[in-house]
Design a protein around this motif. Structure first.
Motif, PDB file in Angstrom:
ATOM      1  N   ARG A  85       0.670  -4.186  -6.621  1.00  0.00           N
ATOM      2  CA  ARG A  85       0.072  -2.964  -7.163  1.00  0.00           C
ATOM      3  C   ARG A  85       1.154  -2.158  -7.877  1.00  0.00           C
ATOM      4  O   ARG A  85       2.331  -2.242  -7.539  1.00  0.00           O
ATOM      5  CB  ARG A  85      -0.549  -2.115  -6.047  1.00  0.00           C
ATOM      6  CG  ARG A  85      -1.620  -2.835  -5.223  1.00  0.00           C
ATOM      7  CD  ARG A  85      -2.823  -3.177  -6.075  1.00  0.00           C
ATOM      8  NE  ARG A  85      -3.872  -3.878  -5.339  1.00  0.00           N
ATOM      9  CZ  ARG A  85      -4.084  -5.181  -5.384  1.00  0.00           C
ATOM     10  NH1 ARG A  85      -3.287  -5.967  -6.085  1.00  0.00           N
ATOM     11  NH2 ARG A  85      -5.087  -5.730  -4.727  1.00  0.00           N
ATOM     12  N   LEU A  87       1.690   1.925  -9.789  1.00  0.00           N
ATOM     13  CA  LEU A  87       1.096   3.254  -9.912  1.00  0.00           C
ATOM     14  C   LEU A  87       0.650   3.520 -11.341  1.00  0.00           C
ATOM     15  O   LEU A  87       1.348   3.193 -12.294  1.00  0.00           O
ATOM     16  CB  LEU A  87       2.099   4.324  -9.480  1.00  0.00           C
ATOM     17  CG  LEU A  87       2.449   4.356  -7.996  1.00  0.00           C
ATOM     18  CD1 LEU A  87       3.493   5.437  -7.729  1.00  0.00           C
ATOM     19  CD2 LEU A  87       1.209   4.581  -7.151  1.00  0.00           C
ATOM     20  N   ASN A  93      -2.906   3.638  -7.088  1.00  0.00           N
ATOM     21  CA  ASN A  93      -2.522   2.229  -7.107  1.00  0.00           C
ATOM     22  C   ASN A  93      -3.475   1.448  -7.993  1.00  0.00           C
ATOM     23  O   ASN A  93      -4.686   1.686  -7.974  1.00  0.00           O
ATOM     24  CB  ASN A  93      -2.556   1.638  -5.700  1.00  0.00           C
ATOM     25  CG  ASN A  93      -1.319   1.979  -4.916  1.00  0.00           C
ATOM     26  OD1 ASN A  93      -0.212   1.936  -5.441  1.00  0.00           O
ATOM     27  ND2 ASN A  93      -1.491   2.311  -3.653  1.00  0.00           N
TER      28      ASN A  93
END
Length: 109
Positions: A85, A87, A93
């Protein structure tokens, strides 16, 4: 790639009752292959992958154009969730998408 593009029997989905939706689907039919190739090429050059937000920005592609094409590539088995993941700009996420090997064979690097 257009020969392999049969997810929607040759035309992206649209609202049957909407003339503008039908027009947009017809227009998208002419550009779907090129958009798929652009996404796959970017992922081929960036094996670490990227979120929808990052890839769309790198390709200067509208999210409303990019995301359906990435979803189609995922359904066709050319793109997958890396399990990682990253940001987004808003701090959420997001899935990091990667290209599936073996690479797509229709002239995409």
């Amino acid at each position: 790639m257009s020969d392999d593009y049969d997810l929607y029997r040759g035309a992206p989905p649209h609202q049957q009752h909407s003339e503008t939706s039908r027009e947009a689907a017809t227009k998208a039919t002419r550009t779907v292959g090129k958009s798929h190739k652009r996404i796959l090429s970017w992922l081929g050059e960036h094996p670490e992958g990227g979120s929808d937000e990052r890839i769309a920005a790198a390709l200067d592609m509208n999210q409303n154009t990019y995301r359906p094409r990435r979803c189609e590539l995922q359904q066709m088995g050319f793109v997958t969730d890396s399990g990682r993941r990253e940001l987004t700009r808003s701090g959420s996420n997001a899935v990091v998408w990667v290209r599936v090997s073996p690479p797509f064979s229709a002239g995409v690097k």
